[in-house]
Design a protein around this motif. Structure first.
Motif, PDB file in Angstrom:
ATOM      1  N   VAL A  22     -14.862 -30.179  73.512  1.00 45.43           N
ATOM      2  CA  VAL A  22     -13.991 -31.319  73.848  1.00 45.43           C
ATOM      3  C   VAL A  22     -14.549 -32.609  73.267  1.00 45.43           C
ATOM      4  CG1 VAL A  22     -13.107 -32.699  75.749  1.00 45.43           C
ATOM      5  CG2 VAL A  22     -13.042 -30.228  75.896  1.00 45.43           C
ATOM      6  N   GLY A  23     -15.888 -32.776  73.350  1.00 46.14           N
ATOM      7  CA  GLY A  23     -16.499 -33.980  72.804  1.00 46.14           C
ATOM      8  C   GLY A  23     -16.307 -34.090  71.310  1.00 46.14           C
ATOM      9  N   THR A  26     -12.680 -34.804  70.615  1.00 49.07           N
ATOM     10  CA  THR A  26     -12.331 -36.173  70.991  1.00 49.07           C
ATOM     11  C   THR A  26     -12.885 -37.181  70.006  1.00 49.07           C
ATOM     12  OG1 THR A  26     -12.337 -35.514  73.316  1.00 49.07           O
ATOM     13  CG2 THR A  26     -12.478 -37.852  72.842  1.00 49.07           C
ATOM     14  N   THR A  29     -11.030 -36.917  66.755  1.00 47.70           N
ATOM     15  CA  THR A  29      -9.716 -37.558  66.866  1.00 47.70           C
ATOM     16  C   THR A  29      -9.835 -39.076  66.855  1.00 47.70           C
ATOM     17  OG1 THR A  29      -8.928 -35.658  68.145  1.00 47.70           O
ATOM     18  CG2 THR A  29      -7.624 -37.678  68.254  1.00 47.70           C
ATOM     19  N   MET A  30     -10.843 -39.582  67.580  1.00 43.90           N
ATOM     20  CA  MET A  30     -11.033 -41.036  67.600  1.00 43.90           C
ATOM     21  C   MET A  30     -11.417 -41.555  66.219  1.00 43.90           C
ATOM     22  SD  MET A  30     -13.020 -41.345  71.265  1.00 43.90           S
ATOM     23  CE  MET A  30     -13.136 -43.123  71.202  1.00 43.90           C
TER      24      MET A  30
END
Length: 312
Positions: A22-23, A26, A29-30
């Motif tokens: 997830v990290g 994320t 994506t950021m």
């Protein structure tokens, strides 16, 4: 390792892998969003610079001093590393940072001046340079173009410590919550069943488990209670049968004793009664008299023989 360690180890590994995944997703994506924002900002910056320079690009004679002042008035930052202005014939009018090693020619600038459309491309992949080429219009007429060199570093948006700190804290909280849930709904019922099984193996069949918790564990506890109850009932029936067998054995022993006494009495009666009858008969004959001395001695000898038989 015990069941608790195995479950917590497996769940912790799953949580760690999920948290890292997830990290990474994320942060990726950021980063992508940041690069898109930078790209949009680069386009807006190119349009704004083209609008500013359009004033100095009016007419056939370009105002190079005004263009130079306009370009030098733009503060260069870590993102904007070079600016280049050309006319419609691709002649360079102004170039900032002459000493830089930025590429001097770019097909994107020629395409922007030719087509009148803004062109964004990366002319040099190794240096991570983003070239934004924007046509310049003066009074509705295409008079030239401007190219911005923007440095896009892949580490512009790094891995923030606060983000990973929150990921670690959330992972620890999730692991603690999973540990509490596993202990409450799995480990404790299993440990209670283990203790009950140990008591039952020691002979205490009155132990019972509470049918609470998950459906499977409650069903298992119910099966354990039914098993111990069935074993207890079976042992009770066996104890009753053992007592009945013991009572029957006592009856048989007493009957055998009585039969032995009866056989003994019959044998005694035979061994005593017959000689007594003989003695009584010989005595009657002796009392009647009229016998010779030899007959009397013979009868007395028989009486003594029968008496010794009784004595034996």
């Amino acid at each position: 390792p015990g069941l608790r360690i195995q479950l917590l180890g497996g769940l912790t590994l799953i949580i760690v892998v999920a948290s890292i995944s997830v990290g990474v997703i994320t942060v990726g994506t950021m980063r992508q969003q940041v690069h898109l924002i930078e790209l949009e900002n680069a386009k807006l910056l190119g349009n704004a610079l083209a609008n500013v320079l359009s004033i100095s690009m009016r007419g056939e004679k370009k105002e190079k001093p005004a263009l130079q002042r306009a370009v030098t008035s733009i503060p260069l930052s870590s993102a904007i590393v070079a600016i280049e202005v050309v006319d419609r014939d691709m002649r360079v009018l102004v170039r900032s940072h002459e000493g830089t090693d930025m590429p001097r020619s770019d097909a994107g600038l020629a395409a922007a001046v030719t087509t009148g459309q803004q062109v964004v491309r990366i002319p040099d992949v190794t240096s991570q340079v983003l070239a934004v080429s924007t046509p310049i219009y003066s009074k509705g007429r295409l008079t030239g173009g401007v190219r911005l060199h923007l440095l896009l570093s892949p580490d512009r948006f790094g891995w923030p410590r606060l983000f990973w700190l929150l990921m670690v804290v959330n992972g620890l909280v999730l692991v603690l919550f999973v540990a509490l849930v596993v202990t409450r709904y799995v480990i404790r019922p299993v440990e209670a069943m283990q203790r009950a099984a140990a008591q039952a193996s020691e002979g205490d069949l009155s132990v019972r488990l509470t049918s609470e918790g998950a459906r499977e564990l409650a069903s298992l506890a119910g099966s354990f209670n039914e098993m111990t109850a069935a074993v207890q009932d079976q042992l009770t029936r066996l104890e009753h049968q053992r007592q009945e067998l013991a009572a029957s054995r006592e009856v048989l022993i007493r009957s055998e004793k009585l039969a032995s006494v009866g056989r003994l009495a019959a044998g005694v009666a035979h061994e005593v009664g017959n000689p007594l009858q003989s003695i009584v008969g010989f005595t009657e004959l002796l009392l009647q008299g009229g016998m010779s001395d030899e007959e009397q001695a013979d009868f007395l000898s028989r009486v003594r023989t029968e008496t010794e038989r009784i004595h034996n």
